[in-house]
Design a protein around this motif. Structure first.
Motif, PDB file in Angstrom:
ATOM      1  N   VAL A 285       0.831  -1.200   0.000  1.00  0.00           N
ATOM      2  CA  VAL A 285       0.000   0.000   0.000  1.00  0.00           C
ATOM      3  C   VAL A 285       0.870   1.256   0.000  1.00  0.00           C
ATOM      4  O   VAL A 285       1.813   1.359   0.787  1.00  0.00           O
ATOM      5  N   ASN A 286       0.548   2.223  -0.877  1.00  0.00           N
ATOM      6  CA  ASN A 286       1.211   3.529  -0.786  1.00  0.00           C
ATOM      7  C   ASN A 286       0.449   4.363   0.235  1.00  0.00           C
ATOM      8  O   ASN A 286      -0.747   4.570   0.119  1.00  0.00           O
ATOM      9  N   ILE A 287       1.159   4.779   1.263  1.00  0.00           N
ATOM     10  CA  ILE A 287       0.531   5.455   2.402  1.00  0.00           C
ATOM     11  C   ILE A 287       0.965   6.920   2.466  1.00  0.00           C
ATOM     12  O   ILE A 287       1.983   7.305   1.890  1.00  0.00           O
ATOM     13  N   ALA A 288       0.183   7.738   3.172  1.00  0.00           N
ATOM     14  CA  ALA A 288       0.510   9.145   3.385  1.00  0.00           C
ATOM     15  C   ALA A 288      -0.149   9.618   4.675  1.00  0.00           C
ATOM     16  O   ALA A 288      -1.350   9.451   4.857  1.00  0.00           O
TER      17      ALA A 288
ATOM     18  N   GLN B 107       0.754  15.009   0.379  1.00  0.00           N
ATOM     19  CA  GLN B 107       0.145  14.525   1.623  1.00  0.00           C
ATOM     20  C   GLN B 107       1.077  13.681   2.498  1.00  0.00           C
ATOM     21  O   GLN B 107       0.638  13.114   3.491  1.00  0.00           O
ATOM     22  N   GLU B 108       2.359  13.611   2.127  1.00  0.00           N
ATOM     23  CA  GLU B 108       3.339  12.990   3.027  1.00  0.00           C
ATOM     24  C   GLU B 108       4.468  13.980   3.269  1.00  0.00           C
ATOM     25  O   GLU B 108       5.543  13.887   2.675  1.00  0.00           O
ATOM     26  N   PRO B 109       4.199  14.980   4.145  1.00  0.00           N
ATOM     27  CA  PRO B 109       5.209  16.005   4.421  1.00  0.00           C
ATOM     28  C   PRO B 109       6.342  15.503   5.325  1.00  0.00           C
ATOM     29  O   PRO B 109       7.412  16.093   5.349  1.00  0.00           O
ATOM     30  N   LEU B 110       6.094  14.428   6.055  1.00  0.00           N
ATOM     31  CA  LEU B 110       7.096  13.916   6.991  1.00  0.00           C
ATOM     32  C   LEU B 110       8.208  13.194   6.242  1.00  0.00           C
ATOM     33  O   LEU B 110       8.032  12.765   5.097  1.00  0.00           O
ATOM     34  N   VAL B 111       9.347  13.056   6.908  1.00  0.00           N
ATOM     35  CA  VAL B 111      10.471  12.326   6.323  1.00  0.00           C
ATOM     36  C   VAL B 111      11.051  11.361   7.346  1.00  0.00           C
ATOM     37  O   VAL B 111      10.916  11.554   8.555  1.00  0.00           O
ATOM     38  N   GLY B 112      11.703  10.310   6.805  1.00  0.00           N
ATOM     39  CA  GLY B 112      12.419   9.370   7.659  1.00  0.00           C
ATOM     40  C   GLY B 112      11.561   8.743   8.740  1.00  0.00           C
ATOM     41  O   GLY B 112      10.369   8.490   8.541  1.00  0.00           O
TER      42      GLY B 112
ATOM     43  N   ALA C  93      10.174   9.891  11.230  1.00  0.00           N
ATOM     44  CA  ALA C  93       8.997  10.660  11.661  1.00  0.00           C
ATOM     45  C   ALA C  93       7.723  10.068  11.059  1.00  0.00           C
ATOM     46  O   ALA C  93       6.659  10.107  11.692  1.00  0.00           O
ATOM     47  N   ILE C  94       7.826   9.507   9.861  1.00  0.00           N
ATOM     48  CA  ILE C  94       6.657   8.874   9.225  1.00  0.00           C
ATOM     49  C   ILE C  94       6.201   7.684  10.058  1.00  0.00           C
ATOM     50  O   ILE C  94       5.025   7.559  10.399  1.00  0.00           O
ATOM     51  N   TYR C  95       7.142   6.801  10.413  1.00  0.00           N
ATOM     52  CA  TYR C  95       6.776   5.610  11.191  1.00  0.00           C
ATOM     53  C   TYR C  95       6.268   6.015  12.575  1.00  0.00           C
ATOM     54  O   TYR C  95       5.283   5.455  13.074  1.00  0.00           O
ATOM     55  N   GLU C  96       6.924   6.980  13.196  1.00  0.00           N
ATOM     56  CA  GLU C  96       6.497   7.425  14.528  1.00  0.00           C
ATOM     57  C   GLU C  96       5.062   7.936  14.483  1.00  0.00           C
ATOM     58  O   GLU C  96       4.260   7.647  15.378  1.00  0.00           O
ATOM     59  N   PHE C  97       4.708   8.682  13.444  1.00  0.00           N
ATOM     60  CA  PHE C  97       3.334   9.155  13.274  1.00  0.00           C
ATOM     61  C   PHE C  97       2.380   7.966  13.139  1.00  0.00           C
ATOM     62  O   PHE C  97       1.334   7.914  13.796  1.00  0.00           O
ATOM     63  N   CYS C  98       2.712   7.025  12.259  1.00  0.00           N
ATOM     64  CA  CYS C  98       1.842   5.876  12.002  1.00  0.00           C
ATOM     65  C   CYS C  98       1.652   5.033  13.262  1.00  0.00           C
ATOM     66  O   CYS C  98       0.541   4.594  13.569  1.00  0.00           O
TER      67      CYS C  98
END
Length: 165
Positions: free
Chosen positions: A34-37, A74-79, A81-86
């Motif tokens: 899945v492509n996620i954002a 819609q995916e402004p986060l990087v590295g 930070a993306i996983y931490e958000f999810c």
């Protein structure tokens, strides 16, 4: 041993923590890719994707998330930070990979393969938005796809996964 050129196993990708991951490590599992954002209106599907993963034996089924900023930024986060958000917002434990492009000439080779019938031998379906889902069988072959509005816990998705298990 001749590798099936129409298999997802020929690829590797960088996990969100920077480690390289061979997709061949998922041999024998049914995959939902899945492509996620994080900033997408469909982001609550992250929780459903985790519930879907939890509802099936993880020895036989896995969800793979590929963050992408291709649609509406819609995916402004990087590295990480993306996983931490999810993880913090949706309880995600499934593998999340480094941010990639999923369409166009700059698309990651994995997504070029997933979306192109000439390459995968089965389906033609380019993501038109975030949360486009590809279903891959235990042999690494792309066998189906679901549009973003198809919820991960829908009977349609669950039944197709169940058949492949």
């Amino acid at each position: 041993m001749e590798e099936n050129p129409q298999s997802i196993y020929q690829f590797n990708a960088k996990l969100i923590d920077g480690k390289n991951k061979e997709l061949a490590d998922y041999k024998g599992k049914v995959l939902l890719i899945v492509n996620i954002a994080s900033a997408c209106g469909f982001a609550p599907q992250l929780k459903e994707l985790q519930e879907l993963r939890d509802s099936f034996n993880q020895d036989e089924f896995e969800v793979l998330g590929f963050p992408s900023n291709d649609f509406g930024g819609q995916e402004p986060l990087v590295g990480t930070a993306i996983y931490e958000f999810c993880e913090a917002n949706y309880g995600v434990k499934f593998p999340v990979f480094d941010k990639i492009m999923v369409r166009g000439s700059q698309a990651n080779p994995i997504y070029k393969f997933l979306s192109n019938k000439d390459l995968n031998g089965h389906i033609k379906s380019t993501p038109r938005w975030n949360f486009h889902k590809y279903l891959v069988n235990k042999n690494g072959e792309v066998v189906d796809y679901f549009f973003p509005f198809t919820k991960p816990l829908s009977s349609k998705v669950r039944k197709k996964i169940q058949r492949l298990l």
